[in-house]
Design a protein around this motif. Structure first.
Motif, PDB file in Angstrom:
ATOM      1  N   ASP A  88      -9.917   6.683  25.456  1.00  0.00           N
ATOM      2  CA  ASP A  88      -9.881   5.397  24.735  1.00  0.00           C
ATOM      3  C   ASP A  88      -9.500   5.623  23.280  1.00  0.00           C
ATOM      4  OD1 ASP A  88     -11.716   3.091  26.441  1.00  0.00           O
ATOM      5  OD2 ASP A  88     -12.035   5.187  26.978  1.00  0.00           O
ATOM      6  N   HIS A  89     -10.182   6.574  22.657  1.00  0.00           N
ATOM      7  CA  HIS A  89      -9.937   6.834  21.237  1.00  0.00           C
ATOM      8  C   HIS A  89      -8.530   7.377  21.000  1.00  0.00           C
ATOM      9  CE1 HIS A  89     -13.981   5.888  19.956  1.00  0.00           C
ATOM     10  NE2 HIS A  89     -14.502   6.727  20.850  1.00  0.00           N
ATOM     11  N   ALA A  90      -8.085   8.279  21.863  1.00  0.00           N
ATOM     12  CA  ALA A  90      -6.742   8.847  21.708  1.00  0.00           C
ATOM     13  C   ALA A  90      -5.669   7.780  21.854  1.00  0.00           C
ATOM     14  CB  ALA A  90      -6.525   9.968  22.722  1.00  0.00           C
ATOM     15  N   ALA A  91      -5.846   6.903  22.852  1.00  0.00           N
ATOM     16  CA  ALA A  91      -4.870   5.828  23.065  1.00  0.00           C
ATOM     17  C   ALA A  91      -4.852   4.879  21.876  1.00  0.00           C
ATOM     18  CB  ALA A  91      -5.193   5.078  24.342  1.00  0.00           C
ATOM     19  N   ALA A  94      -0.959   4.193  15.225  1.00  0.00           N
ATOM     20  CA  ALA A  94       0.074   4.972  14.528  1.00  0.00           C
ATOM     21  C   ALA A  94       1.453   4.368  14.756  1.00  0.00           C
ATOM     22  CB  ALA A  94       0.036   6.420  14.993  1.00  0.00           C
ATOM     23  N   TYR A  95       1.731   3.955  15.975  1.00  0.00           N
ATOM     24  CA  TYR A  95       3.041   3.346  16.264  1.00  0.00           C
ATOM     25  C   TYR A  95       3.191   2.026  15.517  1.00  0.00           C
ATOM     26  CZ  TYR A  95       7.024   1.393  18.650  1.00  0.00           C
ATOM     27  OH  TYR A  95       8.257   0.839  18.908  1.00  0.00           O
ATOM     28  N   LEU A  96       2.161   1.188  15.547  1.00  0.00           N
ATOM     29  CA  LEU A  96       2.245  -0.099  14.857  1.00  0.00           C
ATOM     30  C   LEU A  96       2.393   0.084  13.354  1.00  0.00           C
ATOM     31  CD1 LEU A  96      -0.475  -2.126  16.803  1.00  0.00           C
ATOM     32  CD2 LEU A  96       2.011  -2.356  16.981  1.00  0.00           C
ATOM     33  N   ARG A  97       1.701   1.043  12.789  1.00  0.00           N
ATOM     34  CA  ARG A  97       1.816   1.299  11.345  1.00  0.00           C
ATOM     35  C   ARG A  97       3.221   1.787  10.985  1.00  0.00           C
ATOM     36  NH1 ARG A  97      -1.184  -2.006   9.598  1.00  0.00           N
ATOM     37  NH2 ARG A  97      -3.399  -1.669   9.205  1.00  0.00           N
ATOM     38  N   GLU A  98       3.841   2.516  11.889  1.00  0.00           N
ATOM     39  CA  GLU A  98       5.212   2.986  11.666  1.00  0.00           C
ATOM     40  C   GLU A  98       6.208   1.833  11.753  1.00  0.00           C
ATOM     41  OE1 GLU A  98       8.500   5.507  14.200  1.00  0.00           O
ATOM     42  OE2 GLU A  98       6.405   6.179  14.257  1.00  0.00           O
ATOM     43  N   GLN A  99       6.031   0.958  12.732  1.00  0.00           N
ATOM     44  CA  GLN A  99       6.992  -0.112  12.967  1.00  0.00           C
ATOM     45  C   GLN A  99       6.751  -1.342  12.097  1.00  0.00           C
ATOM     46  OE1 GLN A  99       9.683   0.147  15.099  1.00  0.00           O
ATOM     47  NE2 GLN A  99       9.028   2.289  15.250  1.00  0.00           N
ATOM     48  N   ILE A 103      -4.524  -5.322  12.071  1.00  0.00           N
ATOM     49  CA  ILE A 103      -4.825  -4.828  13.420  1.00  0.00           C
ATOM     50  C   ILE A 103      -6.299  -5.050  13.705  1.00  0.00           C
ATOM     51  CG2 ILE A 103      -4.967  -2.769  14.889  1.00  0.00           C
ATOM     52  CD1 ILE A 103      -2.629  -1.594  13.276  1.00  0.00           C
ATOM     53  N   LEU A 104      -6.596  -5.524  14.905  1.00  0.00           N
ATOM     54  CA  LEU A 104      -7.957  -5.566  15.426  1.00  0.00           C
ATOM     55  C   LEU A 104      -7.974  -4.701  16.682  1.00  0.00           C
ATOM     56  CD1 LEU A 104     -10.871  -6.634  15.583  1.00  0.00           C
ATOM     57  CD2 LEU A 104      -9.984  -8.572  16.909  1.00  0.00           C
TER      58      LEU A 104
END
Length: 276
Positions: A64-67, A73-78, A84-85
């Motif tokens: 769960d934590h890894a996902a 990380a992807y959302l922060r990049e894009q 984010i919640l």
């Protein structure tokens, strides 16, 4: 009062810009969910590090934590300006009108017990409305994503089931993991069962809503649900032609109904009158 999440007409230029944004957000949601899916696949075969949260039935694992880390990380990049919640880490502030809602592994208990009904689910929210969502089911290798501009899936053409009578309907009812609410969930199920053909429950709200959006279930009903459990599937089911309602029950609980519009309309008075 019934809150029916349908869209009012707007100007052509505004509608085009909204559709362009929705299309972009749908792609980001699907790719973000794919990042979470890869993290879960990498975690398989490693120590799960299972622990509990709000109740002994509410499990969380290293996967769960890894996902969740991978999705964020992807959302922060894009889209670095968006809020984010996330289920495990909570609120991450942003400055844009968009907030992402993340369930990195919906159906953790299934995952821990080796069952395939778990999902990675991501939604984008604007003005308190879920405008797009994506759900990936790693064990099945499939996905569905949709928003205001349409709906897509890894297999076939998604869409809610055909109109039908309530006594022909197959529904799902969400069961709370919290001890103080669990009996109420079962009471609601008991009240609805005599009116429908039968019910199915996977143990993952996102998987149930995936089934609604592909016509395998006629409706999904739940009480007092958290945003990450309902948001992605809400957006996808609505894009598939479903009706999505949030209503108060006579007991003051918030009930959510998602599904085939004719079935939802027939369920509405039964759910409204639930006094648990």
């Amino acid at each position: 009062m019934v809150t029916d999440f349908l869209h009012a007409a707007t100007s052509g230029s505004t509608l085009r810009s909204m559709h362009e944004l929705s299309s972009s957000l749908t792609e980001v949601a699907l790719d973000a969910a794919a990042a979470g899916e890869r993290a879960i696949q990498e975690a398989v075969g490693t120590p799960l590090e299972v622990s509990t949260k709000a109740s002994p039935r509410d499990l969380v694992t290293a996967a769960d934590h890894a996902a969740e880390r991978a999705i964020i990380a992807y959302l922060r990049e894009q889209r670095p300006d968006d809020a984010i919640l996330a289920e495990e880490s909570g609120e991450h502030p942003g400055t844009s009108p968009v907030r992402w809602v993340i369930d990195p592994l919906d159906g953790t208990t299934n995952f821990v017990h080796g069952r395939p009904d778990f999902a990675v689910a991501v939604a984008a929210e604007m003005d308190e409305e879920y405008v797009t969502g994506a759900i990936r089911r790693p064990a099945f290798g499939d996905w569905i994503a949709g928003g205001e501009v349409g709906i897509w899936a890894s297999e076939g053409s998604p869409g809610v089931s055909e109109p039908r009578r309530l006594d022909d309907a197959l529904i799902s009812v969400g069961i709370s993991l919290l001890p103080e609410r669990r009996a109420t969930s079962f009471a609601l199920l008991g009240e609805l069962l005599p009116a429908v053909r039968d019910f199915r429950r996977t143990g993952s709200a996102s998987c149930d809503l995936f089934a609604v959006a592909t016509g395998a279930l006629d409706a999904y009903v739940t009480l007092d649900v958290r945003p990450w459990d309902i948001g992605p599937g809400w957006a996808v089911a609505r894009a598939a032609g479903g009706r999505c309602l949030r209503i108060p029950t006579v007991a003051g609980r918030s009930a959510f109904l998602v599904g085939n519009p004719t079935v939802v309309d027939q369920l509405l008075p039964l759910v409204e009158s639930h006094d648990g």
